[in-house]
Design a protein around this motif. Sequence first.
Motif, PDB file in Angstrom:
ATOM      1  N   LEU A 204       0.856  -1.297  -0.004  1.00  8.65           N
ATOM      2  CA  LEU A 204       0.102  -0.023  -0.045  1.00  8.65           C
ATOM      3  C   LEU A 204       0.888   1.307   0.029  1.00  8.65           C
ATOM      4  CD1 LEU A 204      -2.687  -1.011   2.402  1.00  8.65           C
ATOM      5  CD2 LEU A 204      -3.086  -0.639   0.037  1.00  8.65           C
ATOM      6  N   ASN A 205       2.042   1.241   0.637  1.00  5.47           N
ATOM      7  CA  ASN A 205       2.731   2.407   0.853  1.00  5.47           C
ATOM      8  C   ASN A 205       3.416   2.462  -0.663  1.00  5.47           C
ATOM      9  OD1 ASN A 205       4.588   4.332   2.243  1.00  5.47           O
ATOM     10  ND2 ASN A 205       6.448   2.744   1.461  1.00  5.47           N
TER      11      ASN A 205
ATOM     12  N   PHE B 267       1.735   9.816  -4.707  1.00 10.28           N
ATOM     13  CA  PHE B 267       2.393  11.299  -4.468  1.00 10.28           C
ATOM     14  C   PHE B 267       3.512  11.668  -5.333  1.00 10.28           C
ATOM     15  CE2 PHE B 267       6.060  13.413  -2.747  1.00 10.28           C
ATOM     16  CZ  PHE B 267       5.348  14.483  -2.251  1.00 10.28           C
ATOM     17  N   TYR B 268       4.180  10.779  -5.989  1.00 10.80           N
ATOM     18  CA  TYR B 268       5.215  11.418  -6.876  1.00 10.80           C
ATOM     19  C   TYR B 268       4.490  11.830  -8.244  1.00 10.80           C
ATOM     20  CZ  TYR B 268       9.197  10.792  -3.549  1.00 10.80           C
ATOM     21  OH  TYR B 268      10.054  10.848  -2.488  1.00 10.80           O
TER      22      TYR B 268
ATOM     23  N   ASP C 297       1.110  18.723  -0.764  1.00  9.40           N
ATOM     24  CA  ASP C 297       1.490  18.926   0.339  1.00  9.40           C
ATOM     25  C   ASP C 297       0.785  18.206   1.519  1.00  9.40           C
ATOM     26  OD1 ASP C 297       3.630  20.700  -0.332  1.00  9.40           O
ATOM     27  OD2 ASP C 297       2.642  22.605   0.362  1.00  9.40           O
ATOM     28  N   LEU C 298      -0.541  18.252   1.374  1.00 13.54           N
ATOM     29  CA  LEU C 298      -1.558  17.540   2.365  1.00 13.54           C
ATOM     30  C   LEU C 298      -1.133  15.838   2.072  1.00 13.54           C
ATOM     31  CD1 LEU C 298      -3.610  17.768   4.246  1.00 13.54           C
ATOM     32  CD2 LEU C 298      -5.211  17.284   2.702  1.00 13.54           C
ATOM     33  N   LEU C 299      -0.894  15.517   1.177  1.00 11.94           N
ATOM     34  CA  LEU C 299      -0.739  14.271   0.612  1.00 11.94           C
ATOM     35  C   LEU C 299       0.902  13.601   1.182  1.00 11.94           C
ATOM     36  CD1 LEU C 299      -1.638  11.520  -0.567  1.00 11.94           C
ATOM     37  CD2 LEU C 299      -0.492  12.137  -2.637  1.00 11.94           C
TER      38      LEU C 299
ATOM     39  N   ALA D 192       2.280  10.327   3.110  1.00  6.93           N
ATOM     40  CA  ALA D 192       3.613   9.763   2.259  1.00  6.93           C
ATOM     41  C   ALA D 192       4.689   9.691   3.392  1.00  6.93           C
ATOM     42  CB  ALA D 192       3.638  10.726   1.037  1.00  6.93           C
ATOM     43  N   PHE D 193       5.195  10.867   3.869  1.00  5.90           N
ATOM     44  CA  PHE D 193       6.054  10.920   4.978  1.00  5.90           C
ATOM     45  C   PHE D 193       5.834   9.984   6.130  1.00  5.90           C
ATOM     46  CE2 PHE D 193       8.482  12.412   8.621  1.00  5.90           C
ATOM     47  CZ  PHE D 193       9.510  12.277   8.214  1.00  5.90           C
TER      48      PHE D 193
END
Length: 260
Positions: free
Chosen positions: A79-80, A87-88, A114-116, A121-122
């Motif tokens: 999933l990550n 995101f990218y 930014d929200l994602l 993501a981070f």
Amino acid sequence: MPYDSGCDPQKDARGKLPKSFTTPWSELAMTRTCTCIYHFLVLSWYIFLNYYISQKGGRDQQKSKIFLNGGQWKHLTFLNLLLQAIFYGVACMEDVLKRIKGEKDIKFMTAFRDLLFTTLAFPISTFVFLSFWILFLYDRELVYPKALDGIFPVWLNHAMHTSILPFTLAEVILRPHCYPQRKKGLTLLALASLAYISRVLWIYSETGTWVYPVFAKLSPVGLTAFFSLSYIFNASIYLLGEKLNHWKWGDTMQPRKKRK
């Protein structure tokens, strides 16, 4: 590095903008080009990983067995990988639109990027890296049984669980990100965590099989404690990302205020 974010700049005590906000246009254009190329390369890497895993999982009988009872998307690792590709993809699209329109930011796209990154993501990529290697070093059978070495090559294991951290840290250093209000960010992260935990419990209720062997070792109370500590750990990573963003970029950003 030239300023490139969806946040409004904050002037210093003398009413001047930071130096990064007044960078010559030629330097800003070069930085944006390099950033766009970087995002495209990382996006291509994550697309390749997702495609490779999906194809191999369908052809290899041993891998197909691993993906039973919930498919590959039952694993947070996969999933990550999908999340990072999304995101990218957003970041790359934003880079391209900026160059086409010649604007500092595409408001909706920049805000979504930014929200994602900040809320999902981070935190999730860092959580996958830390939780996997902590459990792996303690007792790999709890999270990645040795039998998987003959199914997933070593390079793929590191692609899924190791390289994700350098990429996400590079994104922190590459450009500033506008964090949402802390309550909002942690709430979104909690909802994402709850959704995944609910899926894990649903898969177990339907199949009698846990997604990860470590869950089979825990009692109901232990599971509750494990999931609770996992969210606390994830929330701590979120706050760490906020601190890293502040450490790298300082008090030069404020969340964009709603216009009347």
